[in-house]
Design a protein around this motif. Structure first.
Motif, PDB file in Angstrom:
ATOM      1  N   LYS A 120      75.243  86.562  71.197  1.00 59.55           N
ATOM      2  CA  LYS A 120      75.240  86.773  72.649  1.00 59.55           C
ATOM      3  C   LYS A 120      76.601  87.248  73.157  1.00 59.55           C
ATOM      4  O   LYS A 120      76.676  88.126  74.028  1.00 59.55           O
ATOM      5  N   PHE A 121      77.674  86.691  72.590  1.00 60.69           N
ATOM      6  CA  PHE A 121      79.008  86.972  73.128  1.00 60.69           C
ATOM      7  C   PHE A 121      79.828  87.907  72.248  1.00 60.69           C
ATOM      8  O   PHE A 121      81.013  88.096  72.503  1.00 60.69           O
ATOM      9  N   HIS A 122      79.222  88.491  71.224  1.00 64.30           N
ATOM     10  CA  HIS A 122      79.998  89.418  70.395  1.00 64.30           C
ATOM     11  C   HIS A 122      80.504  90.580  71.262  1.00 64.30           C
ATOM     12  O   HIS A 122      79.734  91.209  71.996  1.00 64.30           O
ATOM     13  N   PRO A 123      81.807  90.869  71.221  1.00 62.72           N
ATOM     14  CA  PRO A 123      82.387  91.912  72.096  1.00 62.72           C
ATOM     15  C   PRO A 123      81.736  93.280  71.947  1.00 62.72           C
ATOM     16  O   PRO A 123      81.768  94.082  72.885  1.00 62.72           O
ATOM     17  N   PHE A 169      83.934  84.392  72.332  1.00 64.44           N
ATOM     18  CA  PHE A 169      83.581  84.686  70.946  1.00 64.44           C
ATOM     19  C   PHE A 169      84.565  84.026  69.988  1.00 64.44           C
ATOM     20  O   PHE A 169      84.170  83.462  68.956  1.00 64.44           O
ATOM     21  N   SER A 170      85.851  84.075  70.336  1.00 63.11           N
ATOM     22  CA  SER A 170      86.873  83.436  69.507  1.00 63.11           C
ATOM     23  C   SER A 170      86.726  81.917  69.518  1.00 63.11           C
ATOM     24  O   SER A 170      86.855  81.258  68.483  1.00 63.11           O
ATOM     25  N   GLN A 171      86.429  81.338  70.673  1.00 63.53           N
ATOM     26  CA  GLN A 171      86.223  79.895  70.774  1.00 63.53           C
ATOM     27  C   GLN A 171      85.029  79.456  69.932  1.00 63.53           C
ATOM     28  O   GLN A 171      85.060  78.396  69.292  1.00 63.53           O
ATOM     29  N   GLY A 180      83.954  80.895  67.195  1.00 66.78           N
ATOM     30  CA  GLY A 180      84.345  80.950  65.790  1.00 66.78           C
ATOM     31  C   GLY A 180      85.127  79.722  65.375  1.00 66.78           C
ATOM     32  O   GLY A 180      84.887  79.137  64.308  1.00 66.78           O
ATOM     33  N   GLU A 181      86.058  79.314  66.225  1.00 66.43           N
ATOM     34  CA  GLU A 181      86.868  78.135  65.909  1.00 66.43           C
ATOM     35  C   GLU A 181      86.009  76.872  65.910  1.00 66.43           C
ATOM     36  O   GLU A 181      86.111  76.029  65.000  1.00 66.43           O
ATOM     37  N   ALA A 182      85.160  76.727  66.913  1.00 63.67           N
ATOM     38  CA  ALA A 182      84.308  75.536  67.004  1.00 63.67           C
ATOM     39  C   ALA A 182      83.386  75.440  65.789  1.00 63.67           C
ATOM     40  O   ALA A 182      83.209  74.358  65.204  1.00 63.67           O
ATOM     41  N   TYR A 183      82.822  76.560  65.403  1.00 59.99           N
ATOM     42  CA  TYR A 183      81.922  76.551  64.247  1.00 59.99           C
ATOM     43  C   TYR A 183      82.676  76.195  62.971  1.00 59.99           C
ATOM     44  O   TYR A 183      82.213  75.380  62.165  1.00 59.99           O
ATOM     45  N   GLU A 184      83.853  76.795  62.778  1.00 57.08           N
ATOM     46  CA  GLU A 184      84.622  76.553  61.556  1.00 57.08           C
ATOM     47  C   GLU A 184      85.009  75.086  61.402  1.00 57.08           C
ATOM     48  O   GLU A 184      85.053  74.554  60.296  1.00 57.08           O
ATOM     49  N   VAL A 185      85.264  74.416  62.508  1.00 55.41           N
ATOM     50  CA  VAL A 185      85.630  72.994  62.460  1.00 55.41           C
ATOM     51  C   VAL A 185      84.403  72.122  62.218  1.00 55.41           C
ATOM     52  O   VAL A 185      84.378  71.277  61.321  1.00 55.41           O
ATOM     53  N   LEU A 186      83.353  72.330  62.998  1.00 56.88           N
ATOM     54  CA  LEU A 186      82.216  71.413  62.948  1.00 56.88           C
ATOM     55  C   LEU A 186      81.359  71.586  61.701  1.00 56.88           C
ATOM     56  O   LEU A 186      80.638  70.654  61.321  1.00 56.88           O
ATOM     57  N   ILE A 187      81.413  72.744  61.051  1.00 53.67           N
ATOM     58  CA  ILE A 187      80.598  72.949  59.858  1.00 53.67           C
ATOM     59  C   ILE A 187      81.284  72.411  58.615  1.00 53.67           C
ATOM     60  O   ILE A 187      80.658  72.230  57.567  1.00 53.67           O
ATOM     61  N   ASP A 188      82.606  72.117  58.725  1.00 52.46           N
ATOM     62  CA  ASP A 188      83.363  71.564  57.598  1.00 52.46           C
ATOM     63  C   ASP A 188      83.385  70.039  57.725  1.00 52.46           C
ATOM     64  O   ASP A 188      83.905  69.504  58.703  1.00 52.46           O
ATOM     65  N   PRO A 189      82.838  69.287  56.759  1.00 53.85           N
ATOM     66  CA  PRO A 189      82.724  67.829  56.896  1.00 53.85           C
ATOM     67  C   PRO A 189      84.049  67.125  57.151  1.00 53.85           C
ATOM     68  O   PRO A 189      84.121  66.215  57.980  1.00 53.85           O
ATOM     69  N   ARG A 190      85.134  67.551  56.478  1.00 52.48           N
ATOM     70  CA  ARG A 190      86.435  66.869  56.657  1.00 52.48           C
ATOM     71  C   ARG A 190      87.049  67.193  58.014  1.00 52.48           C
ATOM     72  O   ARG A 190      87.566  66.309  58.698  1.00 52.48           O
ATOM     73  N   LYS A 191      87.000  68.458  58.396  1.00 55.27           N
ATOM     74  CA  LYS A 191      87.545  68.819  59.702  1.00 55.27           C
ATOM     75  C   LYS A 191      86.747  68.139  60.808  1.00 55.27           C
ATOM     76  O   LYS A 191      87.321  67.637  61.790  1.00 55.27           O
ATOM     77  N   LYS A 192      85.430  68.127  60.654  1.00 50.81           N
ATOM     78  CA  LYS A 192      84.574  67.500  61.660  1.00 50.81           C
ATOM     79  C   LYS A 192      84.853  66.000  61.773  1.00 50.81           C
ATOM     80  O   LYS A 192      84.910  65.439  62.882  1.00 50.81           O
ATOM     81  N   ALA A 193      85.037  65.341  60.605  1.00 47.69           N
ATOM     82  CA  ALA A 193      85.321  63.904  60.624  1.00 47.69           C
ATOM     83  C   ALA A 193      86.631  63.614  61.358  1.00 47.69           C
ATOM     84  O   ALA A 193      86.727  62.670  62.159  1.00 47.69           O
ATOM     85  N   HIS A 202      92.579  80.677  62.181  1.00 44.51           N
ATOM     86  CA  HIS A 202      93.157  81.954  61.758  1.00 44.51           C
ATOM     87  C   HIS A 202      93.092  83.029  62.831  1.00 44.51           C
ATOM     88  O   HIS A 202      93.579  84.146  62.627  1.00 44.51           O
ATOM     89  N   GLU A 203      92.439  82.739  63.969  1.00 43.29           N
ATOM     90  CA  GLU A 203      92.353  83.676  65.107  1.00 43.29           C
ATOM     91  C   GLU A 203      91.662  84.988  64.746  1.00 43.29           C
ATOM     92  O   GLU A 203      91.956  86.038  65.334  1.00 43.29           O
ATOM     93  N   ASN A 204      90.773  84.926  63.789  1.00 39.86           N
ATOM     94  CA  ASN A 204      90.019  86.123  63.413  1.00 39.86           C
ATOM     95  C   ASN A 204      88.524  85.793  63.486  1.00 39.86           C
ATOM     96  O   ASN A 204      87.877  85.519  62.462  1.00 39.86           O
ATOM     97  N   PRO A 205      87.967  85.778  64.705  1.00 36.63           N
ATOM     98  CA  PRO A 205      86.554  85.400  64.853  1.00 36.63           C
ATOM     99  C   PRO A 205      85.599  86.362  64.143  1.00 36.63           C
ATOM    100  O   PRO A 205      84.499  85.973  63.754  1.00 36.63           O
ATOM    101  N   ASP A 206      86.032  87.639  63.969  1.00 34.69           N
ATOM    102  CA  ASP A 206      85.182  88.575  63.237  1.00 34.69           C
ATOM    103  C   ASP A 206      85.000  88.130  61.788  1.00 34.69           C
ATOM    104  O   ASP A 206      83.940  88.321  61.189  1.00 34.69           O
ATOM    105  N   LYS A 207      86.051  87.541  61.199  1.00 41.25           N
ATOM    106  CA  LYS A 207      85.964  87.040  59.823  1.00 41.25           C
ATOM    107  C   LYS A 207      84.927  85.917  59.733  1.00 41.25           C
ATOM    108  O   LYS A 207      84.089  85.897  58.829  1.00 41.25           O
ATOM    109  N   THR A 208      84.980  85.002  60.692  1.00 37.68           N
ATOM    110  CA  THR A 208      84.003  83.915  60.732  1.00 37.68           C
ATOM    111  C   THR A 208      82.588  84.481  60.891  1.00 37.68           C
ATOM    112  O   THR A 208      81.642  84.043  60.237  1.00 37.68           O
TER     113      THR A 208
END
Length: 313
Positions: free
Chosen positions: A30-33, A45-47, A49-62, A93-99
């Motif tokens: 929906k928000f892809h530039p 879109f960047s937010q 990517g960051e939210a997904y990268e944290v919450l999908i990783d069990p250690r970061k999420k914990a 990493h501030e690269n939401p396209d990579k995510t």
């Protein structure tokens, strides 16, 4: 300003991995530039990517669940980290396209959602991938002559690969397909269930095609819309006449008188007692009686003499 990753992905704190993936998939598209030119879409879109990268990783999420964003990005004591938390300082990493690319597994994830006839351009993304449909799958559906005469409903269970809710993995699931057999259908009739085959990324499921095969019947032979019924008779019956009782496929008992002299090539046609016509089941083909004359193996002299007299020899 601190972020609420759950709020960013519009999910609650009890969300499963599948919920997280589903939310990121929906919002990232929906928000892809490249497809959303509204002010603030790039930041959103960047937010995401960051939210997904944290919450999908069990250690970061914990760590985030226990200590919030400050603890995640500022680090936590090693003794706490040994219990499973993320002890190092987290920096996005501030690269939401990579995510985005890693999640969708390609340079143009939009191809996972649209069947396109021509390449699409999405800014810096490469041109789209055209979905292809798998070859159709053929299965035999064997039916009795009674089923084809009266019509029936058949339930057929199939097993197929179905994409899970996360859109990334698949599993084998059963499905019941219902086939309404019309009176008068013929062998070779094809019943098509569009796109009921295996699902997969960048694939259009195959059509499943059932091909009708008729089982043999102990009394009748079908020939197009006609039914052939073979009758075994004696020579005396062939010469003097008789009657044939036929149990029809719809349960009636009909009596057919044979008054003609029956010779080997003689057939008795009974109009309207054959198979229903599939285009108009109120109309029917014919019932054809075919005769197998049993000749005596030997005759006495007296019998031969009587037959000659009867035939005028």
């Amino acid at each position: 300003m601190l972020s609420d990753y759950y709020e960013t992905l519009e999910i609650n704190t009890n969300a499963t991995d599948a919920d997280i993936k589903r939310a990121y998939r929906r919002l990232a598209l929906k928000f892809h530039p490249s497809s959303n030119k509204e002010t603030g879409s790039s930041e959103k879109f960047s937010q995401l990517g960051e939210a997904y990268e944290v919450l999908i990783d069990p250690r970061k999420k914990a760590t985030y669940d226990m200590f919030g964003e400050e603890g995640l990005k500022g680090g936590v004591p090693p003794e706490v980290g040994s219990s499973g938390a993320w002890s190092s300082k987290y920096v996005y990493h501030e690269n939401p396209d990579k995510t985005f690319r890693e999640f969708f597994g390609g340079d143009n994830p939009f191809a996972d959602f649209f069947l396109i006839d021509a390449p699409l351009q999405f800014g810096g993304l490469q041109q789209g991938t055209v979905k292809t449909q798998q070859p159709h799958m053929e299965k035999v559906l064997s039916l009795s002559l009674d089923d084809l005469f009266n019509g029936c409903t058949k339930k057929v269970k199939i097993s197929r690969q179905v994409m899970n809710e996360d859109g990334c993995q698949s599993s084998i699931k059963d499905k019941i397909l219902t086939i309404d057999v019309k009176p008068g259908w013929k062998e070779g009739t094809r019943i098509i269930f569009p796109k009921e085959g295996d699902q997969g990324p960048n694939l259009i499921p195959a059509d499943i095609v059932f091909i009708l095969k008729q089982k043999s019947h102990p009394l009748f032979i079908r020939e197009h819309n006609d039914l052939i019924y073979k009758v075994h008779i004696t020579l005396a019956m062939a010469l003097t006449g008789f009657a044939v009782d036929v149990q029809t496929l719809d349960g009636r008992l009909i009596t057919i008188p044979i008054n003609a002299i029956v010779h080997p090539s003689y057939n008795k046609v009974v109009t309207g007692e054959g198979m229903p016509l599939s285009q108009d089941p109120s109309q029917r083909g014919n019932l054809i009686l075919a005769f197998d004359i049993q000749f005596p193996k030997k005759l006495s002299t007296e019998s031969k003499h009587l037959i000659k007299q009867a035939l005028g020899f």
